[in-house]
Write a protein that holds these residues in place. Sequence first.
Motif, PDB file in Angstrom:
ATOM      1  N   ASP A 225     -11.688   5.044  -9.557  1.00  0.00           N
ATOM      2  CA  ASP A 225     -11.070   3.723  -9.546  1.00  0.00           C
ATOM      3  C   ASP A 225     -11.214   3.037 -10.897  1.00  0.00           C
ATOM      4  OD1 ASP A 225     -13.810   3.482  -9.162  1.00  0.00           O
ATOM      5  OD2 ASP A 225     -13.663   1.831  -7.744  1.00  0.00           O
TER       6      ASP A 225
ATOM      7  N   GLY B 267      -5.024   5.461  -1.597  1.00  0.00           N
ATOM      8  CA  GLY B 267      -5.605   4.141  -1.411  1.00  0.00           C
ATOM      9  C   GLY B 267      -5.206   3.074  -2.409  1.00  0.00           C
TER      10      GLY B 267
ATOM     11  N   ARG C  91       0.863  -1.193   0.000  1.00  0.00           N
ATOM     12  CA  ARG C  91       0.000   0.000   0.000  1.00  0.00           C
ATOM     13  C   ARG C  91       0.895   1.238   0.000  1.00  0.00           C
ATOM     14  NH1 ARG C  91      -5.255   0.163   2.998  1.00  0.00           N
ATOM     15  NH2 ARG C  91      -5.826   0.788   0.892  1.00  0.00           N
TER      16      ARG C  91
ATOM     17  N   SER D  97     -14.976   1.581   5.300  1.00  0.00           N
ATOM     18  CA  SER D  97     -15.263   2.651   4.359  1.00  0.00           C
ATOM     19  C   SER D  97     -16.495   3.399   4.845  1.00  0.00           C
ATOM     20  CB  SER D  97     -15.507   2.076   2.960  1.00  0.00           C
ATOM     21  OG  SER D  97     -15.721   3.100   2.025  1.00  0.00           O
TER      22      SER D  97
ATOM     23  N   PHE E  26      -8.995   1.590   5.260  1.00  0.00           N
ATOM     24  CA  PHE E  26      -9.824   2.147   4.200  1.00  0.00           C
ATOM     25  C   PHE E  26      -9.533   3.644   4.121  1.00  0.00           C
ATOM     26  CE2 PHE E  26     -12.115  -1.739   5.099  1.00  0.00           C
ATOM     27  CZ  PHE E  26     -12.588  -2.138   3.846  1.00  0.00           C
ATOM     28  N   VAL E  27      -9.096   4.100   2.983  1.00  0.00           N
ATOM     29  CA  VAL E  27      -8.788   5.518   2.778  1.00  0.00           C
ATOM     30  C   VAL E  27     -10.004   6.171   2.135  1.00  0.00           C
ATOM     31  CG1 VAL E  27      -7.223   7.180   1.718  1.00  0.00           C
ATOM     32  CG2 VAL E  27      -6.354   4.956   2.499  1.00  0.00           C
TER      33      VAL E  27
ATOM     34  N   GLN F 144     -11.155  -0.141  -2.850  1.00  0.00           N
ATOM     35  CA  GLN F 144     -10.805  -0.261  -1.444  1.00  0.00           C
ATOM     36  C   GLN F 144     -11.111  -1.649  -0.887  1.00  0.00           C
ATOM     37  OE1 GLN F 144      -9.307   2.681   0.652  1.00  0.00           O
ATOM     38  NE2 GLN F 144      -8.656   2.281  -1.439  1.00  0.00           N
TER      39      GLN F 144
ATOM     40  N   TYR G 284      -9.745   8.104  -1.383  1.00  0.00           N
ATOM     41  CA  TYR G 284      -8.852   7.017  -1.789  1.00  0.00           C
ATOM     42  C   TYR G 284      -7.916   7.349  -2.946  1.00  0.00           C
ATOM     43  CZ  TYR G 284     -12.042   6.074  -5.688  1.00  0.00           C
ATOM     44  OH  TYR G 284     -12.779   6.182  -6.830  1.00  0.00           O
TER      45      TYR G 284
ATOM     46  N   MET H 103      -8.886   8.068   7.125  1.00  0.00           N
ATOM     47  CA  MET H 103      -8.811   6.615   6.959  1.00  0.00           C
ATOM     48  C   MET H 103      -9.306   5.949   8.228  1.00  0.00           C
ATOM     49  SD  MET H 103      -4.699   5.825   7.235  1.00  0.00           S
ATOM     50  CE  MET H 103      -4.285   6.966   5.920  1.00  0.00           C
TER      51      MET H 103
END
Length: 638
Positions: free
Chosen positions: A212, A266, A98, A166, A258-259, A232, A262, A162
């Motif tokens: 994403d 993330g 990560r 989530s 969990f960011v 995530q 993100y 974070m």
Amino acid sequence: MSALLRVIGHIILLLSAILLLPAASLAANSDAATASKLTREDLDAWLDGLLPYAIRNGKIAGGVVTVVKDGQILTVKGYGYADVARRRPIDPETTIMRPGSISKLFVWTAVMQQVEQGRLDLDADVNRYLDFHIPAYAGRPITLRNIVTHTTGFEEVFKDLMGRQSSMSLETYLKTHIPDRVDPPGRVPAYSNYASALAAYVVERVSGEKFDAYAARHILQPLGMRQSTFAQVLPANRRALLSEGYKTSDQPKEYYEFVTPYPAGGLNTTAPDMARFMIAQLQKGELDGARILSDSAAKALHAPQARTFPALNAMAFGFYETSRNGHRSIAHNGGTQFFHSDLHLLVDDGVGIFISLNSSGDDAAATGIHNALFDGFMDRYFPASPSLPAESRFAADRRHGEAIAGYWESSRRSTGNLFALASLLAPIVVTANPDRSLSLPFPARGVVRWREIAPFVWKADDKGDKMQVVLRDGRPAMIGFDAAPPAAFLPIPWWRSPGWLVPALSIALLMLLAEGVSLPVGAIARRVFNIALAPEPWRRSFRLACLAVAVLALAYPALIASLSNDADALSGRSDPVLLTLEVLTLGVLVIATLLAGVQWRRSSSRWRSVWIATLIASLGVLWWTGLAFRLFNFNLNY
């Protein structure tokens, strides 16, 4: 994204993480006059001699490192454990790490893609691309260029960054966590996770794809980064490949972070995937026939932007410039609570290096290892050339050092909530020395001595990096650092300077505690000595109020320490505690002040009058601190 130091570290984290810290015990021979040949055999032998000892000694569970050169992956190495309890070793080819804020490099790449397609204007008001409004500062809006250079002027944001689950979507986070503006746009560098996530949301708005999905379709898949994702919740086939995260290798594993914003931190990825990303950047947007940027767009991504500090390294387009031994690199580091990573691209040399560790380690060990790796790598394979011009001798001006001596704070700061106390609890102190040098302490670096090499430009004795002071109206207004373009220090104004306020607060709290403790002490004394006469009810109430004020004042740093111990606590579930503390503090201060007035009027002796006057002054110091640092403004957006 060590209790109190961790939260204060959030404010100064960027500076302490990306300054090139000394690690002489780990570094290779930095005095080498001749470069070693950068081959896989030599590199592997050097890494195997450096990293196993370093991670073991620093209590790091494990990590990966990869180096690319001339369009090829030179090596991918893994050390230690991905899961200590199960003795699952790091697999350099498949273990998912990560990389934290290195994720932002994908945001900047995506922004540049949209600029290239004509959908984004870097110098337009960012509100043009949003479905909510970012307020202007003194009539000046922020732009994407402000965002990529970290000069938006946003206050620092900690809440909901974070946690263990989530909590909300990127859109909800951005709309409900808009930071206050504390500096004019374009003037003060201050690293911002919020602004970086805002840029990703802009990409979503103009592309019509969630970030994403956008990153997967337009960056990860074209580059063959098959194990990488911004999702995530990891797909089942990748979950077993994920490394656990640790504070130190001798402590239990920590939770998956969990960011919430993100895109700013993330990413889940592997060393080989990051190697492919580095190669594509070094080859100006192309890898194996796939192109994510045009040649000109890639050059623009890597080019220096306007310099806040003319004598220092600049921000590129989201990357930050660094240099060592006369070689320029563009870089970015990244940290979650448990993972710590670093990336450097020597664009002119066709070389990139990436390291990711799954633990913080003892005494900032992860940061020390990062810098030992990069410094040692550069000194071994790209040593300083003897032909580099020598610096001319400069007669340091004592007045320059004396002008900046004093208390400073990070530009990455909070001003409207309890975290504003960071400038009071952990200020940056610049000391002017008799030999005309300056001393400035850094986390994990100790006290660094700086010597003036040009007007208001200093060079560090330990690393050779530079520091510059910007003047406004003839007075020092901002300190910048060669190795930290997205960070700066600002002078702390007199009215909240630790120089007088810390001693005043200490004395005030001692006075109030003394008055408050006299209540139980007096009760015990009356019982022991069988004294029937008790203090008046007003006096008992006043003593109780003084004790309560002191306890509540001390509760603020205690709360900061508690919140900082786990980022998951920096969320709405802590709101009742924070709100209760602020309400109680304000209420008790009002009561104590009113009772102090009653005590003053009822004082029966000159000594008592003087003592009550001292306690009134002590309460005044508490009022001043609370108002100066806005400790009871009931602001739950921190």
